[in-house]
Design an enzyme around this catalytic site. Structure first.
Site, PDB file in Angstrom:
ATOM      1  N   TYR A  40      75.670 -99.407 -29.944  1.00  0.00           N
ATOM      2  CA  TYR A  40      75.981-101.062 -29.645  1.00  0.00           C
ATOM      3  C   TYR A  40      77.209-101.561 -29.893  1.00  0.00           C
ATOM      4  O   TYR A  40      77.207-102.067 -30.994  1.00  0.00           O
ATOM      5  CB  TYR A  40      74.485-101.652 -29.445  1.00  0.00           C
ATOM      6  CG  TYR A  40      73.582-100.650 -28.370  1.00  0.00           C
ATOM      7  CD1 TYR A  40      73.946 -99.961 -27.541  1.00  0.00           C
ATOM      8  CD2 TYR A  40      72.367-101.243 -29.336  1.00  0.00           C
ATOM      9  CE1 TYR A  40      72.462 -99.342 -26.270  1.00  0.00           C
ATOM     10  CE2 TYR A  40      71.227-100.704 -28.309  1.00  0.00           C
ATOM     11  CZ  TYR A  40      71.892 -99.473 -27.230  1.00  0.00           C
ATOM     12  OH  TYR A  40      71.030 -98.812 -26.580  1.00  0.00           O
ATOM     13  N   HIS A  87      69.054 -91.591 -30.080  1.00  0.00           N
ATOM     14  CA  HIS A  87      69.774 -91.885 -28.907  1.00  0.00           C
ATOM     15  C   HIS A  87      70.594 -90.743 -28.003  1.00  0.00           C
ATOM     16  O   HIS A  87      72.040 -89.782 -28.284  1.00  0.00           O
ATOM     17  CB  HIS A  87      70.954 -92.552 -30.141  1.00  0.00           C
ATOM     18  CG  HIS A  87      70.717 -93.805 -28.186  1.00  0.00           C
ATOM     19  ND1 HIS A  87      72.077 -94.978 -29.144  1.00  0.00           N
ATOM     20  CD2 HIS A  87      71.324 -94.590 -27.333  1.00  0.00           C
ATOM     21  CE1 HIS A  87      72.080 -95.556 -28.387  1.00  0.00           C
ATOM     22  NE2 HIS A  87      71.498 -95.530 -27.291  1.00  0.00           N
TER      23      HIS A  87
HETATM   24  P1  NAD Z   1      69.095-105.228 -18.284  1.00  0.00           P
HETATM   25  O1  NAD Z   1      69.090-104.127 -17.078  1.00  0.00           O
HETATM   26  O2  NAD Z   1      68.752-105.625 -19.567  1.00  0.00           O
HETATM   27  O3  NAD Z   1      70.739-105.811 -18.190  1.00  0.00           O
HETATM   28  C1  NAD Z   1      71.341-107.092 -18.575  1.00  0.00           C
HETATM   29  C2  NAD Z   1      72.832-108.008 -17.942  1.00  0.00           C
HETATM   30  O4  NAD Z   1      71.682-108.701 -17.861  1.00  0.00           O
HETATM   31  C3  NAD Z   1      73.172-108.795 -19.471  1.00  0.00           C
HETATM   32  O5  NAD Z   1      74.730-108.436 -17.937  1.00  0.00           O
HETATM   33  C4  NAD Z   1      73.159-110.031 -18.844  1.00  0.00           C
HETATM   34  O6  NAD Z   1      73.930-110.398 -19.275  1.00  0.00           O
HETATM   35  C5  NAD Z   1      71.996-109.801 -18.012  1.00  0.00           C
HETATM   36  N1  NAD Z   1      71.012-110.869 -17.918  1.00  0.00           N
HETATM   37  C6  NAD Z   1      69.776-110.930 -18.726  1.00  0.00           C
HETATM   38  N2  NAD Z   1      69.147-112.268 -18.163  1.00  0.00           N
HETATM   39  C7  NAD Z   1      69.816-112.603 -17.361  1.00  0.00           C
HETATM   40  C8  NAD Z   1      70.003-113.303 -16.737  1.00  0.00           C
HETATM   41  N3  NAD Z   1      68.205-114.529 -17.274  1.00  0.00           N
HETATM   42  N4  NAD Z   1      69.644-114.153 -15.518  1.00  0.00           N
HETATM   43  C9  NAD Z   1      71.411-113.237 -15.435  1.00  0.00           C
HETATM   44  N5  NAD Z   1      71.705-112.884 -15.967  1.00  0.00           N
HETATM   45  C10 NAD Z   1      71.008-111.822 -17.744  1.00  0.00           C
HETATM   46  O7  NAD Z   1      70.327-104.287 -18.831  1.00  0.00           O
HETATM   47  P2  NAD Z   1      70.325-103.770 -20.924  1.00  0.00           P
HETATM   48  O8  NAD Z   1      70.705-104.640 -21.609  1.00  0.00           O
HETATM   49  O9  NAD Z   1      71.505-101.858 -20.782  1.00  0.00           O
HETATM   50  O10 NAD Z   1      69.905-103.189 -21.177  1.00  0.00           O
HETATM   51  C11 NAD Z   1      68.362-103.443 -22.120  1.00  0.00           C
HETATM   52  C12 NAD Z   1      68.621-102.728 -23.988  1.00  0.00           C
HETATM   53  O11 NAD Z   1      67.968-102.064 -23.181  1.00  0.00           O
HETATM   54  C13 NAD Z   1      69.873-102.452 -24.187  1.00  0.00           C
HETATM   55  O12 NAD Z   1      69.925-103.847 -24.474  1.00  0.00           O
HETATM   56  C14 NAD Z   1      69.102-101.916 -25.114  1.00  0.00           C
HETATM   57  O13 NAD Z   1      68.023-102.171 -26.216  1.00  0.00           O
HETATM   58  C15 NAD Z   1      68.102-100.679 -23.722  1.00  0.00           C
HETATM   59  N6  NAD Z   1      68.859 -99.566 -24.075  1.00  0.00           N
HETATM   60  C16 NAD Z   1      68.860 -98.211 -23.774  1.00  0.00           C
HETATM   61  C17 NAD Z   1      69.140 -97.499 -24.067  1.00  0.00           C
HETATM   62  C18 NAD Z   1      69.124 -95.901 -24.290  1.00  0.00           C
HETATM   63  O14 NAD Z   1      68.277 -96.234 -25.835  1.00  0.00           O
HETATM   64  N7  NAD Z   1      69.903 -94.969 -23.536  1.00  0.00           N
HETATM   65  C19 NAD Z   1      70.487 -98.023 -22.433  1.00  0.00           C
HETATM   66  C20 NAD Z   1      70.173 -98.614 -22.290  1.00  0.00           C
HETATM   67  C21 NAD Z   1      69.975 -99.869 -22.831  1.00  0.00           C
END
Ligand code: NAD
Length: 312
Positions: free
Chosen positions: A56, A122
């Site tokens: 990240y 990952h």
């Molecule tokens: P997510 O669906 O959580 O979306 C994040 C988006 O939502 C960002 O743009 C954020 O600003 C927005 N958001 C969050 N809260 C909000 C609110 N209250 N109001 C408006 N917008 C809001 O997607 P993500 O961040 O990709 O996934 C969450 C976590 O999951 C990642 O940070 C990571 O730790 C994990 N993840 C892991 C993998 C992997 O291992 N392959 C892949 C994707 C995500």
């Protein structure tokens, strides 16, 4: 905040958890101070599980998270990071045992810890699964025996990789993303098998990596044009109902009884306050049916990794 046991582990995770990828400015350029305040706010509000990865922001998310965690006692949070993915090209993946060990030590240094509760491989669909099974998972088992990690699992996008892994190994948990939310519920097909083996299930990206947010998906989003268009329609429908699309997306996703914890990412302290509040509220089930209808017939999944590792 409610807490749930993660499979056979002794970890009790908050149902809503904190995904630290935004600390690496993957969605927008963030302020480091806001990022640090977001982590502290999440912990203050009862979120006890934080997930990150060296990938990240090309290690930036781990570095910023390390700064945030400096002032927090180690027993106040459950931490996972990952190994094996360091960029977006196939050449940026390395699931060899030597790289996993090196990567973990580098993560420890950035995070300011000497132990992580969970280490994931990952996005294993970008790797050679034979190597993952013969070399990488045995390396994780050894790291657990050495006391450097508490538990281990695998992450990725296609569901097939989880099915193949759990057929061979009793891993502790899986981290799936974008496969259980309002835009796609296909993870539910795998859940009975995971439950049967008591493998802990972490679901990430309930908004579909920004699809169901007012800001919309980032430019790099891998979804098909029809998925992006359907999501814009879904956001507009929420707007007509006076509902924040992120609220209903999150509420729908965390409601599944088999999902132990749902990871949401943000680097905005106000958003984390909203997310915790939303997670505790009931939601408009009727509206979720209407949103699900928008996605009917839409191709909601995208290719990820080697062709042979992808879902059909
Ligand atoms: P997510 O669906 O959580 O979306 C994040 C988006 O939502 C960002 O743009 C954020 O600003 C927005 N958001 C969050 N809260 C909000 C609110 N209250 N109001 C408006 N917008 C809001 O997607 P993500 O961040 O990709 O996934 C969450 C976590 O999951 C990642 O940070 C990571 O730790 C994990 N993840 C892991 C993998 C992997 O291992 N392959 C892949 C994707 C995500």
């Amino acid at each position: 905040m409610q807490y749930r046991q993660l499979g056979n582990t002794n970890l009790k995770l908050s149902r809503l958890s904190y995904g630290a990828s935004p600390l690496g400015s993957v969605f927008r350029n963030i302020s480091e101070q806001d990022g640090i305040r977001t982590v502290h706010t999440a912990l203050d509000l009862g979120i006890n599980y934080i997930d990150v990865s060296p990938y990240y922001g090309n290690t930036v998310a781990e570095t910023v998270l390390g700064k945030a965690l400096k002032s927090v006692p180690r027993d106040k949070y459950i931490l996972s990071t990952k190994a094996g993915r360091y960029g977006s090209d196939f050449t940026d993946f390395d699931f060899s045992a030597s790289r996993i060990r090196e990567s973990l030590e580098e993560s420890f240094a950035r995070l300011g810890v000497d132990y992580v509760d969970i280490l994931y491989l990952h996005d294993i669909e970008f790797g050679d699964l034979q190597q993952v099974f013969d070399e990488s998972i045995p390396c994780l088992q050894a790291l657990r025996d050495e006391g450097k990690i508490g538990y281990f699992g695998v992450t990725g996008y296609p569901l097939k990789i989880f099915a193949e892994t759990i057929n061979r190994y009793q891993i502790d948990c899986i981290l799936s993303y974008c496969r259980y939310g309002l835009h796609d519920t296909s993870l539910s097909t795998l859940l009975p098998k995971l439950d049967e083996k008591n493998i802990g299930i972490i679901n990430a990206s309930p908004t579909g990596m920004g699809l169901l947010t007012k800001r919309g998906a980032p430019d790099w989003h891998p979804g098909t044009p029809e998925l992006l268009a359907a999501s814009k329609q879904a956001v507009a429908l929420c707007d007509q109902h006076g509902v924040d699309p992120t609220a209903i997306a999150l509420q729908f996703a965390i409601d599944h009884p088999s999902i132990v914890s749902t990871l949401v990412g943000t680097a905005n302290p106000e958003n984390i306050v909203k997310n915790v509040k939303w997670a505790e509220q009931t939601y408009d089930v009727e509206l979720t049916h209407k949103i699900r209808k928008i996605y009917e017939g839409v191709s909601c999944i995208w290719p990820s990794g080697y062709e042979k590792n992808q879902d059909n």
